[in-house]
Design an enzyme around this catalytic site. Structure first.
Site, PDB file in Angstrom:
ATOM      1  N   ARG A 188       0.812  -1.233   0.000  1.00 35.09           N
ATOM      2  CA  ARG A 188       0.000   0.000   0.000  1.00 35.09           C
ATOM      3  C   ARG A 188       0.841   1.278   0.000  1.00 35.09           C
ATOM      4  NH1 ARG A 188      -3.339  -3.396   3.351  1.00 35.09           N
ATOM      5  NH2 ARG A 188      -5.284  -3.868   2.259  1.00 35.09           N
ATOM      6  N   LYS A 236       4.349  11.091 -11.895  1.00 33.85           N
ATOM      7  CA  LYS A 236       3.557  10.173 -12.709  1.00 33.85           C
ATOM      8  C   LYS A 236       4.245   8.812 -12.771  1.00 33.85           C
ATOM      9  CE  LYS A 236       0.839  12.963 -15.896  1.00 33.85           C
ATOM     10  NZ  LYS A 236       0.558  13.243 -17.325  1.00 33.85           N
ATOM     11  N   GLU A 288      12.133  17.022 -25.074  1.00 33.11           N
ATOM     12  CA  GLU A 288      11.343  17.455 -23.927  1.00 33.11           C
ATOM     13  C   GLU A 288      11.784  18.839 -23.451  1.00 33.11           C
ATOM     14  OE1 GLU A 288       8.684  16.154 -22.380  1.00 33.11           O
ATOM     15  OE2 GLU A 288       8.574  14.468 -23.770  1.00 33.11           O
ATOM     16  N   LYS A 325       8.958  22.464 -15.496  1.00 39.01           N
ATOM     17  CA  LYS A 325       8.069  21.353 -15.156  1.00 39.01           C
ATOM     18  C   LYS A 325       7.630  21.421 -13.698  1.00 39.01           C
ATOM     19  CE  LYS A 325       7.029  16.534 -15.567  1.00 39.01           C
ATOM     20  NZ  LYS A 325       7.306  15.227 -16.179  1.00 39.01           N
ATOM     21  N   GLU A 382      -3.371  16.667 -12.260  1.00 37.71           N
ATOM     22  CA  GLU A 382      -4.111  17.017 -13.481  1.00 37.71           C
ATOM     23  C   GLU A 382      -5.582  17.277 -13.212  1.00 37.71           C
ATOM     24  OE1 GLU A 382      -3.325  14.064 -16.483  1.00 37.71           O
ATOM     25  OE2 GLU A 382      -1.445  14.999 -17.059  1.00 37.71           O
ATOM     26  N   ARG A 414      -1.524  21.201 -16.025  1.00 40.13           N
ATOM     27  CA  ARG A 414      -0.545  20.142 -16.259  1.00 40.13           C
ATOM     28  C   ARG A 414      -0.717  19.496 -17.638  1.00 40.13           C
ATOM     29  NH1 ARG A 414       2.017  15.837 -11.957  1.00 40.13           N
ATOM     30  NH2 ARG A 414       3.316  14.754 -13.472  1.00 40.13           N
ATOM     31  N   ASN A 431       1.680  17.722 -21.945  1.00 35.16           N
ATOM     32  CA  ASN A 431       1.367  16.732 -22.967  1.00 35.16           C
ATOM     33  C   ASN A 431       1.413  17.311 -24.377  1.00 35.16           C
ATOM     34  OD1 ASN A 431       0.768  14.203 -21.552  1.00 35.16           O
ATOM     35  ND2 ASN A 431      -0.818  15.403 -20.542  1.00 35.16           N
ATOM     36  N   HIS A 465       2.239  15.124 -27.309  1.00 36.90           N
ATOM     37  CA  HIS A 465       2.125  13.735 -26.864  1.00 36.90           C
ATOM     38  C   HIS A 465       0.865  13.033 -27.370  1.00 36.90           C
ATOM     39  CE1 HIS A 465       5.416  14.928 -24.339  1.00 36.90           C
ATOM     40  NE2 HIS A 465       5.485  13.743 -23.763  1.00 36.90           N
ATOM     41  N   HIS A 493       2.136   9.735 -28.729  1.00 36.17           N
ATOM     42  CA  HIS A 493       1.796   8.430 -28.160  1.00 36.17           C
ATOM     43  C   HIS A 493       1.146   7.520 -29.198  1.00 36.17           C
ATOM     44  CE1 HIS A 493       1.809   9.823 -23.667  1.00 36.17           C
ATOM     45  NE2 HIS A 493       3.015   9.602 -24.144  1.00 36.17           N
ATOM     46  N   HIS A 512      10.655   7.508 -27.695  1.00 35.06           N
ATOM     47  CA  HIS A 512       9.655   8.451 -27.210  1.00 35.06           C
ATOM     48  C   HIS A 512       9.956   9.866 -27.693  1.00 35.06           C
ATOM     49  CE1 HIS A 512       6.749  10.333 -24.536  1.00 35.06           C
ATOM     50  NE2 HIS A 512       7.688  11.113 -24.060  1.00 35.06           N
TER      51      HIS A 512
END
Length: 375
Positions: A120, A142, A184, A228, A238, A243, A247, A250, A254, A266
């Site tokens: 947990r 993330k 990036e 960032k 988000e 935020r 992306n 992306h 993606h 990527h």
């Protein structure tokens, strides 16, 4: 040494320095946590870095176990996560454990996700080893894995205890990984800082980048990380919307990665995504054609190949609904981050991502097919 404090649900520091891992910084963090330590890395970094760091820690009176999993985006899966968890359980690791993730974005995403759910939740320390991970995956919390339906669709927001960035490890990075990271960094300048973009355009700075100048590297990593961190602090999970800016490029990027089955890197996919989404910005009447040209030239000047098989048949993107599977989608309608200007994202009714007319998406995919198809 540069230190960036990040204010989030768990506050932490990003520490940036050359030869940082040769110091006592990591062992001091481990001692402070009073946890059993497990290093997790990928198969490419076991011999070249992870075992060496394990030995350094032992010399500094910190014992650490070492696990690894096969390198590559195709192994960032639920199955790999289960294998790592079973390995930890078989060795009786419990809540008294701290994980150290050493590697690129695949490693930090995967190990962060393991840490978020194991018993947990246990602490994790990130040591990103690629330029891309240093300015992207290592910051912001993330975590996640890929599925056959798309990238990063299962995961959590879980902050690390600390991010340690040693620019010295970049000196042996392969050229294609080197290029991945600059995408990036350029993206961050496009969404937040026109002056930073101009600096990255400078031919002398491009030469410093290609020469892997240590001081220049530290400076651009610091500047990019600040952008960032400022966005993440405003919208950690988000929920506010800002935020979504991270992306940019992306949504298309993606989809390219999914069609290519991650055979394309990527950064290379996102570079093309940036251009296609910038083209959408032009078609939407926000961004000037001259700025689109500047964006194309900077990516070309940093030697991005800008080629993919993804646009050979646009129906692969449209009919497979890859764009609507993007995390920004609302009611299966894809949302795009667009630009008004370099350093100035477009806002749509207070949001930073917006739907785009289906005809314009088709036009953008046709434009991409004309410019970026790999022969």
């Amino acid at each position: 040494m540069k230190i960036i404090p990040v204010k989030a649900s768990t506050d932490y520091n990003i520490t940036i320095a050359n030869k940082l891992l040769s110091t006592n910084v990591l062992s001091d963090y481990c001692s402070h946590l009073k946890k059993r330590i497990v290093i997790i890395t990928d198969s490419n970094l076991v011999e070249s870095l992870a075992k060496k760091l394990q030995k350094i820690l032992l010399q500094q009176n910190t014992k650490a176990d070492l696990f690894s999993f096969p390198a590559g985006e195709i192994h960032k899966t639920r199955e790999t996560k289960q294998i790592l968890e079973d390995n930890l359980l078989s060795k009786n690791y419990g809540r008294d454990t701290c994980l150290i993730a050493i590697g690129g974005g695949v490693v930090t995403d995967m190990v962060g996700f393991v840490a978020a759910t194991y018993c947990r939740g246990i602490p994790v320390i990130y040591i990103p080893t690629s330029l891309l991970a240093m300015v992207d995956a290592g910051i912001g919390g993330k975590t996640g894995v890929n599925t056959p339906h798309g990238k990063n669709l299962i995961g959590t927001f879980t902050q690390p205890q600390v991010v340690l960035i040693d620019t010295d490890v970049l000196q042996t990075l392969p050229d294609h990984e080197w290029r991945n990271g600059i995408v990036e960094i350029i993206k961050h300048s496009l969404i937040a800082d026109a002056d930073f973009f101009c600096s990255l355009q400078d031919n002398n700075n491009i030469k410093k980048f290609n020469a892997r100048d240590a001081e220049f590297l530290e400076n651009i990593i610091y500047a990019s990380s600040l952008i960032k961190k400022n966005i993440v602090e405003q919208d950690e999970k988000e929920q506010v919307g800002i935020r979504q800016l991270l992306n940019f490029g992306h949504t298309i990027g993606h989809a390219i990665e999914t069609i290519e089955n991650y055979a394309i890197s990527h950064g290379e996919a996102v570079a093309i995504g940036i251009l296609v989404e910038s083209y959408l910005s032009v078609k939407s009447g926000f961004l000037s054609q001259s700025n689109l040209d500047k964006i194309y030239h900077i990516l070309s000047n940093y030697s991005l190949p800008l080629k993919t098989i993804a646009f050979e048949d646009k129906n692969k993107i449209l009919l497979q609904k890859l764009l609507s599977l993007d995390k920004k989608s609302i009611n299966n309608i894809p949302q795009f981050v667009l630009l008004d200007d370099i350093g100035k994202p477009h806002r749509h009714h207070g949001a930073y991502a917006m739907p785009v007319d289906a005809e314009q998406i088709t036009q953008a995919l046709d434009w991409a097919a004309e410019n970026f198809v790999r022969q």
